[in-house]
Design a protein around this motif. Sequence first.
Motif, PDB file in Angstrom:
ATOM      1  N   LEU A 103       0.592  -1.232  -0.119  1.00  0.00           N
ATOM      2  CA  LEU A 103       0.057   0.051  -0.099  1.00  0.00           C
ATOM      3  C   LEU A 103       0.869   1.260  -0.114  1.00  0.00           C
ATOM      4  CD1 LEU A 103      -3.154  -0.540   2.531  1.00  0.00           C
ATOM      5  CD2 LEU A 103      -3.266   0.155  -0.044  1.00  0.00           C
ATOM      6  N   ASP A 104       0.498   2.060  -0.867  1.00  0.00           N
ATOM      7  CA  ASP A 104       1.165   3.364  -0.824  1.00  0.00           C
ATOM      8  C   ASP A 104       0.086   4.548  -1.098  1.00  0.00           C
ATOM      9  OD1 ASP A 104       2.742   5.554  -0.731  1.00  0.00           O
ATOM     10  OD2 ASP A 104       4.329   4.696  -2.201  1.00  0.00           O
ATOM     11  N   ASP A 105      -0.909   4.943  -0.279  1.00  0.00           N
ATOM     12  CA  ASP A 105      -1.932   5.857  -0.639  1.00  0.00           C
ATOM     13  C   ASP A 105      -1.534   7.135  -0.990  1.00  0.00           C
ATOM     14  OD1 ASP A 105      -4.505   4.470   1.702  1.00  0.00           O
ATOM     15  OD2 ASP A 105      -3.487   3.780  -0.164  1.00  0.00           O
ATOM     16  N   GLY A 106      -1.905   7.815  -1.908  1.00  0.00           N
ATOM     17  CA  GLY A 106      -1.720   9.306  -2.362  1.00  0.00           C
ATOM     18  C   GLY A 106      -2.542   9.788  -3.452  1.00  0.00           C
ATOM     19  N   GLN A 109      -3.052  13.022  -8.533  1.00  0.00           N
ATOM     20  CA  GLN A 109      -2.253  14.197  -9.038  1.00  0.00           C
ATOM     21  C   GLN A 109      -0.802  14.167  -8.476  1.00  0.00           C
ATOM     22  OE1 GLN A 109      -5.159  14.335  -7.364  1.00  0.00           O
ATOM     23  NE2 GLN A 109      -6.599  15.998  -8.295  1.00  0.00           N
ATOM     24  N   LEU A 110      -0.458  13.594  -7.306  1.00  0.00           N
ATOM     25  CA  LEU A 110       0.862  13.689  -6.945  1.00  0.00           C
ATOM     26  C   LEU A 110       1.547  12.204  -6.991  1.00  0.00           C
ATOM     27  CD1 LEU A 110       0.119  15.856  -3.767  1.00  0.00           C
ATOM     28  CD2 LEU A 110       1.041  16.420  -5.982  1.00  0.00           C
ATOM     29  N   LYS A 111       0.687  11.223  -7.466  1.00  0.00           N
ATOM     30  CA  LYS A 111       1.129   9.823  -7.590  1.00  0.00           C
ATOM     31  C   LYS A 111       2.554   9.784  -8.453  1.00  0.00           C
ATOM     32  CE  LYS A 111      -0.497   6.820  -5.773  1.00  0.00           C
ATOM     33  NZ  LYS A 111       0.095   6.216  -4.450  1.00  0.00           N
ATOM     34  N   GLU A 112       3.416   9.273  -7.962  1.00  0.00           N
ATOM     35  CA  GLU A 112       4.759   9.136  -8.830  1.00  0.00           C
ATOM     36  C   GLU A 112       4.906   7.601  -9.415  1.00  0.00           C
ATOM     37  OE1 GLU A 112       7.970  10.329  -6.291  1.00  0.00           O
ATOM     38  OE2 GLU A 112       7.572  12.331  -6.162  1.00  0.00           O
ATOM     39  N   HIS A 113       5.774   7.524 -10.548  1.00  0.00           N
ATOM     40  CA  HIS A 113       5.694   6.345 -11.237  1.00  0.00           C
ATOM     41  C   HIS A 113       6.445   5.096 -10.260  1.00  0.00           C
ATOM     42  CE1 HIS A 113       7.662   3.275 -13.940  1.00  0.00           C
ATOM     43  NE2 HIS A 113       6.607   3.684 -14.649  1.00  0.00           N
ATOM     44  N   SER A 117       4.637   1.612  -9.207  1.00  0.00           N
ATOM     45  CA  SER A 117       5.317   0.484  -9.752  1.00  0.00           C
ATOM     46  C   SER A 117       5.473  -0.362  -8.577  1.00  0.00           C
ATOM     47  CB  SER A 117       6.669   0.880 -10.303  1.00  0.00           C
ATOM     48  OG  SER A 117       6.348   1.399 -11.506  1.00  0.00           O
ATOM     49  N   ARG A 118       5.747   0.103  -7.124  1.00  0.00           N
ATOM     50  CA  ARG A 118       5.910  -0.720  -6.019  1.00  0.00           C
ATOM     51  C   ARG A 118       4.556  -1.473  -5.692  1.00  0.00           C
ATOM     52  NH1 ARG A 118       9.291   3.709  -4.632  1.00  0.00           N
ATOM     53  NH2 ARG A 118       7.585   4.611  -3.336  1.00  0.00           N
ATOM     54  N   VAL A 119       3.493  -0.471  -5.921  1.00  0.00           N
ATOM     55  CA  VAL A 119       2.266  -1.161  -5.547  1.00  0.00           C
ATOM     56  C   VAL A 119       1.797  -2.298  -6.543  1.00  0.00           C
ATOM     57  CG1 VAL A 119      -0.228  -0.718  -5.434  1.00  0.00           C
ATOM     58  CG2 VAL A 119       1.429   0.847  -4.394  1.00  0.00           C
ATOM     59  N   VAL A 161      -5.345   4.581  -6.269  1.00  0.00           N
ATOM     60  CA  VAL A 161      -5.521   4.279  -7.979  1.00  0.00           C
ATOM     61  C   VAL A 161      -4.839   3.336  -8.449  1.00  0.00           C
ATOM     62  CG1 VAL A 161      -3.869   6.087  -8.379  1.00  0.00           C
ATOM     63  CG2 VAL A 161      -5.557   5.164 -10.248  1.00  0.00           C
ATOM     64  N   ASP A 162      -3.481   3.213  -7.598  1.00  0.00           N
ATOM     65  CA  ASP A 162      -2.780   2.080  -8.007  1.00  0.00           C
ATOM     66  C   ASP A 162      -2.944   0.902  -7.658  1.00  0.00           C
ATOM     67  OD1 ASP A 162      -1.902   3.012  -5.679  1.00  0.00           O
ATOM     68  OD2 ASP A 162      -0.031   3.513  -6.299  1.00  0.00           O
ATOM     69  N   TYR A 163      -3.276   0.809  -6.295  1.00  0.00           N
ATOM     70  CA  TYR A 163      -3.991  -0.563  -5.502  1.00  0.00           C
ATOM     71  C   TYR A 163      -4.916  -0.793  -6.053  1.00  0.00           C
ATOM     72  CZ  TYR A 163      -4.380  -3.365  -1.499  1.00  0.00           C
ATOM     73  OH  TYR A 163      -4.766  -4.398  -0.675  1.00  0.00           O
TER      74      TYR A 163
END
Length: 267
Positions: A103-106, A109-113, A117-119, A161-163
């Motif tokens: 998990l890496d919530d955010g 607009q501020l989500k980094e590639h 990728s880690r998620v 969004v990634d999760y």
Amino acid sequence: GGLGGVGLALAQHLASSVKARVVLVSRTAMPPRAQWTAMLADASTPTAVSRRLRALLAIEQGGGEVLVVRADVTDAAALEAAIVQARTRFGDLHGVLHTAGVLDDGVIQLKEHDAASRVFAPKVQGTLALEAALARAQKAPLDFMVLFSSISAFAGLAGQVDYAAANAFLDAYAQDRVARDGTWTVAIDWSQWQEVGMAAEAVRCVGTFDDGRELWIADAGHLARGADAAGADADLDDVCTGEDQRLGDIGGDDVARHDCRLRIGLA
């Protein structure tokens, strides 16, 4: 993975209910079996290691057998070696529980590639690597494959969004796997577990004020581990998290932020 809270809880359940022989795959290395008892008696053993050792011994005490194998779930070659090791010890695998996740919530607009990728890695690349490894190293067909997905796959939870995408992949993969080769494959869209898992690790009550209100710390980086640092009469500036990191004077009773990572709330 295998040594996470959910993985260990499932292993203990399988041991106590059906005397299962369990293979736990994790990036975390564990000491040799002969050292477990001595390390538990050693006060210098890190808390996280002691917690895992107690869980592993509970599996054995429940009637199961356990093998811990170190491997990265995104590394097909490492997984293949792990399967070979498991088959040498126990014979062919009957089933696979894929519990790994990050998990890496955010906000999007501020989500980094790199963060996204880690998620994706454990659920997308990890699932594909697991399929490739099983195809090469597992001789008999699996009886079942269970993928630990999340309600975020269809609920689109804020900041995930990634999760959400990674878990939607698991849901689609399960249907595809059944259609392709008939392996009984299911993705379970879990909500938050009460006592174990990423969400439970990320939120902790770390103290109670004189008026009965509780101080909760939520941290996507799992820094909130200060339950013993705050007593029943804790002040805001007496609470510590992580590796003795002081929060300092937060001020006020409303939700606040500290170092852009810790979210503090009073309930």
